[in-house]
Design an enzyme around this catalytic site. Sequence first.
Site, mmCIF file in Angstrom:
data_model
loop_
_atom_site.group_PDB
_atom_site.id
_atom_site.type_symbol
_atom_site.label_atom_id
_atom_site.label_comp_id
_atom_site.label_asym_id
_atom_site.label_seq_id
_atom_site.Cartn_x
_atom_site.Cartn_y
_atom_site.Cartn_z
ATOM 1 N N GLU A 35 39.825 13.323 -11.717
ATOM 2 C CA GLU A 35 40.482 13.919 -12.819
ATOM 3 C C GLU A 35 41.752 13.374 -13.302
ATOM 4 O O GLU A 35 42.670 13.863 -13.553
ATOM 5 C CB GLU A 35 40.651 15.658 -13.148
ATOM 6 C CG GLU A 35 38.966 16.149 -12.744
ATOM 7 C CD GLU A 35 38.353 15.973 -13.997
ATOM 8 O OE1 GLU A 35 38.496 15.532 -14.950
ATOM 9 O OE2 GLU A 35 37.090 16.250 -13.765
ATOM 10 N N ALA A 36 41.708 12.045 -12.911
ATOM 11 C CA ALA A 36 43.041 11.374 -13.067
ATOM 12 C C ALA A 36 43.749 11.240 -14.333
ATOM 13 O O ALA A 36 44.687 11.027 -14.459
ATOM 14 C CB ALA A 36 43.028 9.901 -12.007
ATOM 15 N N HIS A 47 28.058 4.783 -32.224
ATOM 16 C CA HIS A 47 27.634 6.159 -32.337
ATOM 17 C C HIS A 47 28.718 7.129 -32.403
ATOM 18 O O HIS A 47 28.515 8.568 -32.537
ATOM 19 C CB HIS A 47 26.497 6.547 -31.377
ATOM 20 C CG HIS A 47 25.208 6.114 -31.686
ATOM 21 N ND1 HIS A 47 24.520 5.002 -31.149
ATOM 22 C CD2 HIS A 47 24.435 5.882 -33.019
ATOM 23 C CE1 HIS A 47 23.347 4.505 -31.641
ATOM 24 N NE2 HIS A 47 23.464 5.170 -32.951
ATOM 25 N N LYS A 78 31.455 10.066 -11.704
ATOM 26 C CA LYS A 78 32.968 9.894 -10.963
ATOM 27 C C LYS A 78 33.065 10.594 -9.858
ATOM 28 O O LYS A 78 33.365 10.208 -8.733
ATOM 29 C CB LYS A 78 33.946 9.899 -11.983
ATOM 30 C CG LYS A 78 34.132 9.185 -13.120
ATOM 31 C CD LYS A 78 35.228 9.183 -14.205
ATOM 32 C CE LYS A 78 35.226 10.428 -14.701
ATOM 33 N NZ LYS A 78 34.201 10.713 -15.804
ATOM 34 N N THR A 109 33.116 7.205 -18.645
ATOM 35 C CA THR A 109 33.071 8.187 -20.008
ATOM 36 C C THR A 109 32.620 9.751 -18.950
ATOM 37 O O THR A 109 32.538 9.504 -17.767
ATOM 38 C CB THR A 109 32.077 7.879 -20.865
ATOM 39 O OG1 THR A 109 30.871 7.682 -20.231
ATOM 40 C CG2 THR A 109 32.643 6.966 -21.591
HETATM 41 ZN ZN LIG Z 1 24.909 4.358 -29.093
#
Ligand SMILES: [Zn+2]
Length: 196
Positions: A86-87, A183, A15, A10
């Site tokens: 940023e693939a 969330h 990364k 995410t």
């Molecule tokens: Zn959470």
Amino acid sequence: MAQLYYRYGTMNSGKTIEILKVAYNYEEQGKGVVIMTSALDTRDGVGYVSSRIGMKRPAIAIEKTTDIFGYIRNLPEKPYCVLVDEAQFLKRHHVYDLARVVDELDIPVMAFGLKNDFRNELFEGSKYLLLLADKIEEIKTICQYCKKKATMVLRTQDGVPVYDGEQIQIGGNETYISVCRKHYFAPEINKENEEK
Ligand SMILES: [Zn+2]
């Protein structure tokens, strides 16, 4: 045998730091690498990979029409590895090119990117990497609001969650937060605001 790797995570899962680390390790052994990134990512100027902790390197910017396979094949010296940041922003034909770099040129390719967008849909590049990669690995990070693994990207605008709109919006005033599924649907933004 070279392989096509897709490492996804995410937002803010480190990364780019991972890419810079891999590049450093190769280069320390005198092995050249090619670093590429999407031309769509203009946050730090076109053609750079840059991490939040301030490390930055120039990279080959991949435009919509870039022939990745041709570019790599025509390099004067065969690289030991191709790294792509940023693939998620890649087009289908770019990902097929990366597979050809692996299969026909026998060069390993490691692509890094987000899997899902803030609407919780796959990006085009992610979709084809998931379909074509030999090895798929998750770079894990923790939800902003709890101890669960973050698997989704929540977009907020002025503190309010947004679940639809254009997929790619770079450099606006919106904020992206890495969150778990619970969330994502019920962020504790209001609670957080009240505490401040
Ligand atoms: Zn959470």
